[in-house]
Design a protein around this motif. Structure first.
Motif, PDB file in Angstrom:
ATOM      1  N   VAL A  88      -7.298 -25.637  56.094  1.00  0.00           N
ATOM      2  CA  VAL A  88      -7.490 -26.087  57.475  1.00  0.00           C
ATOM      3  C   VAL A  88      -7.091 -27.550  57.617  1.00  0.00           C
ATOM      4  N   SER A  89      -6.950 -27.993  58.858  1.00  0.00           N
ATOM      5  CA  SER A  89      -6.536 -29.362  59.136  1.00  0.00           C
ATOM      6  C   SER A  89      -7.664 -30.357  58.856  1.00  0.00           C
ATOM      7  N   ARG A  90      -7.313 -31.641  58.903  1.00  0.00           N
ATOM      8  CA  ARG A  90      -8.311 -32.700  58.744  1.00  0.00           C
ATOM      9  C   ARG A  90      -8.502 -33.486  60.045  1.00  0.00           C
ATOM     10  N   VAL A  91      -8.061 -32.938  61.157  1.00  0.00           N
ATOM     11  CA  VAL A  91      -8.243 -33.597  62.447  1.00  0.00           C
ATOM     12  C   VAL A  91      -9.733 -33.730  62.736  1.00  0.00           C
ATOM     13  N   SER A  92     -10.182 -34.936  63.049  1.00  0.00           N
ATOM     14  CA  SER A  92     -11.618 -35.175  63.189  1.00  0.00           C
ATOM     15  C   SER A  92     -12.017 -35.662  64.575  1.00  0.00           C
ATOM     16  N   ARG A  93     -11.055 -35.840  65.470  1.00  0.00           N
ATOM     17  CA  ARG A  93     -11.344 -36.272  66.847  1.00  0.00           C
ATOM     18  C   ARG A  93     -10.944 -35.171  67.807  1.00  0.00           C
ATOM     19  N   ILE A  94     -11.847 -34.840  68.734  1.00  0.00           N
ATOM     20  CA  ILE A  94     -11.563 -33.769  69.684  1.00  0.00           C
ATOM     21  C   ILE A  94     -10.355 -34.110  70.545  1.00  0.00           C
ATOM     22  N   SER A  95     -10.115 -35.382  70.784  1.00  0.00           N
ATOM     23  CA  SER A  95      -8.970 -35.801  71.601  1.00  0.00           C
ATOM     24  C   SER A  95      -7.645 -35.604  70.884  1.00  0.00           C
ATOM     25  N   ASP A  96      -7.696 -35.388  69.589  1.00  0.00           N
ATOM     26  CA  ASP A  96      -6.475 -35.130  68.802  1.00  0.00           C
ATOM     27  C   ASP A  96      -6.308 -33.646  68.485  1.00  0.00           C
ATOM     28  N   ALA A  97      -7.217 -32.814  68.967  1.00  0.00           N
ATOM     29  CA  ALA A  97      -7.269 -31.416  68.525  1.00  0.00           C
ATOM     30  C   ALA A  97      -6.372 -30.510  69.350  1.00  0.00           C
ATOM     31  N   SER A  98      -5.838 -29.499  68.677  1.00  0.00           N
ATOM     32  CA  SER A  98      -5.130 -28.397  69.327  1.00  0.00           C
ATOM     33  C   SER A  98      -6.098 -27.233  69.449  1.00  0.00           C
ATOM     34  N   PHE A  99      -6.294 -26.733  70.676  1.00  0.00           N
ATOM     35  CA  PHE A  99      -7.274 -25.697  70.980  1.00  0.00           C
ATOM     36  C   PHE A  99      -6.543 -24.424  71.412  1.00  0.00           C
ATOM     37  N   ALA A 100      -6.811 -23.327  70.712  1.00  0.00           N
ATOM     38  CA  ALA A 100      -6.184 -22.050  71.035  1.00  0.00           C
ATOM     39  C   ALA A 100      -7.232 -21.056  71.513  1.00  0.00           C
ATOM     40  N   TYR A 101      -6.839 -20.197  72.444  1.00  0.00           N
ATOM     41  CA  TYR A 101      -7.748 -19.194  72.987  1.00  0.00           C
ATOM     42  C   TYR A 101      -6.929 -17.975  73.384  1.00  0.00           C
ATOM     43  N   SER A 102      -7.594 -16.926  73.862  1.00  0.00           N
ATOM     44  CA  SER A 102      -6.867 -15.714  74.232  1.00  0.00           C
ATOM     45  C   SER A 102      -6.613 -15.632  75.727  1.00  0.00           C
ATOM     46  N   TRP A 117      -6.139 -32.533  72.826  1.00  0.00           N
ATOM     47  CA  TRP A 117      -4.738 -32.968  72.877  1.00  0.00           C
ATOM     48  C   TRP A 117      -3.830 -31.886  73.456  1.00  0.00           C
ATOM     49  N   ARG A 118      -4.115 -30.610  73.088  1.00  0.00           N
ATOM     50  CA  ARG A 118      -3.201 -29.534  73.466  1.00  0.00           C
ATOM     51  C   ARG A 118      -3.966 -28.218  73.553  1.00  0.00           C
ATOM     52  N   VAL A 173      -5.801 -21.639  62.747  1.00  0.00           N
ATOM     53  CA  VAL A 173      -6.857 -22.528  62.260  1.00  0.00           C
ATOM     54  C   VAL A 173      -6.851 -22.546  60.731  1.00  0.00           C
ATOM     55  N   ALA A 174      -6.742 -21.367  60.121  1.00  0.00           N
ATOM     56  CA  ALA A 174      -6.712 -21.284  58.656  1.00  0.00           C
ATOM     57  C   ALA A 174      -5.503 -22.011  58.075  1.00  0.00           C
ATOM     58  N   GLU A 175      -4.385 -21.953  58.785  1.00  0.00           N
ATOM     59  CA  GLU A 175      -3.155 -22.614  58.318  1.00  0.00           C
ATOM     60  C   GLU A 175      -3.168 -24.118  58.549  1.00  0.00           C
ATOM     61  N   GLY A 176      -4.038 -24.577  59.450  1.00  0.00           N
ATOM     62  CA  GLY A 176      -4.074 -25.997  59.777  1.00  0.00           C
ATOM     63  C   GLY A 176      -3.149 -26.386  60.915  1.00  0.00           C
ATOM     64  N   SER A 177      -2.514 -25.416  61.579  1.00  0.00           N
ATOM     65  CA  SER A 177      -1.622 -25.738  62.694  1.00  0.00           C
ATOM     66  C   SER A 177      -2.363 -25.802  64.024  1.00  0.00           C
TER      67      SER A 177
END
Length: 266
Positions: free
Chosen positions: A151-165, A187-188, A201-205
């Motif tokens: 998984v990624s090491r992004v620690s700020r919600i403002s830098d996060a990529s959020f995926a949903y259905s 962020w996205r 999420v598992a891949e860190g993308s």
């Protein structure tokens, strides 16, 4: 601790058989599609794939129970295979390549059944992901040709990529305001859908993802892939594992914030 590698190899064999069956009927002009009582579609390919997997399991693991989306539960005992023959049937019947066969083995333990093996196979995308408890998570074309997932090491919600259905369900549960607030902070955002956000999420993308309404067969395989890649998989209530009827997955660093947004006005 059992190593589960024989079970993982079997899960790959099951996925190979399902991939052949589902790809054979993908985009077929004469594909038969019915509507189930819950008003969701089911194709002949869903049924055929689950029947194939159940047949293999009956021969290879006759003592194990099986739970599948199309044919329910069969058998009892401390080990249970959980099958979603096609996760993303609506995509499948429209010719969209984002669908997968989900195969998990769950074992009885403290707190009930927990996934110990998971395979997510998306043949139309040419991708497969898998994990076994204590052995990490991987992606590739086969057991011998694989890349370990982290998984990624992004620690700020403002830098996060959020995926949903989709947006469906969030409003029904009274969680839409929190969901929308989250989309404004990150962020996205992208609606990749179904199994794919969890694999990202598992891949860190992708850093965080969530869905408001799911069944066990939607989550059992994805949950262990995420956790073995170093991530966190819970229900929206924070309960670990695939038992809450909904899901939130993250790199772990952002999980409390993710749950906070989705529960803030609930």
């Amino acid at each position: 601790m059992p190593d589960y590698l024989d079970d993982l190899r079997l899960a790959h064999v099951l996925a190979d058989a399902a991939d052949a069956a589902t790809m054979d009927r993908f985009k077929a002009l004469d594909l038969k599609v019915e509507t189930k009582p819950d008003m969701t579609p089911v194709s002949e390919a869903d049924k055929n794939a689950e029947e194939l997997i159940r047949g293999h399991l009956q021969r290879a693991r006759p003592r194990d129970a099986v739970l599948g989306e199309e044919y329910g539960v069969e058998g009892t005992g401390p080990r249970r295979w959980v099958i979603d023959p096609i996760d993303g049937t609506k995509n499948y019947v429209r010719g969209v390549p984002v669908w997968a066969t989900l195969i998990a083995l769950m074992e009885a333990g403290e707190g009930g059944f927990q996934p110990v093996v998971g395979v997510v196979s998306a043949p139309a995308l040419g991708r497969r992901w898998w994990a076994a408890k204590g052995h990490g998570a991987y992606a590739g074309r086969s057991l011998s040709s694989a890349t370990r997932l982290q998984v990624s090491r992004v620690s700020r919600i403002s830098d996060a990529s959020f995926a949903y259905s989709s947006l469906t369900g969030w409003e029904e549960q009274g969680r839409l305001d929190g969901f929308l607030d989250l989309t404004r902070e990150v962020w996205r955002t992208r609606a990749y859908g179904d199994f794919w956000p969890y694999m990202m999420v598992a891949e860190g993308s992708v850093d965080i993802c969530a869905e408001p309404e799911l069944s066990l067969w939607d989550m059992a395989a994805t949950a262990i892939v995420v956790t073995e890649a170093g991530g966190t998989f819970t229900g929206l209530d924070g309960r670990p594992g695939p038992h809450s009827g909904n899901a939130a997955a993250s790199n772990g660093l952002l999980h409390d914030e993710l749950l906070g947004y989705l529960n803030q006005r609930y």
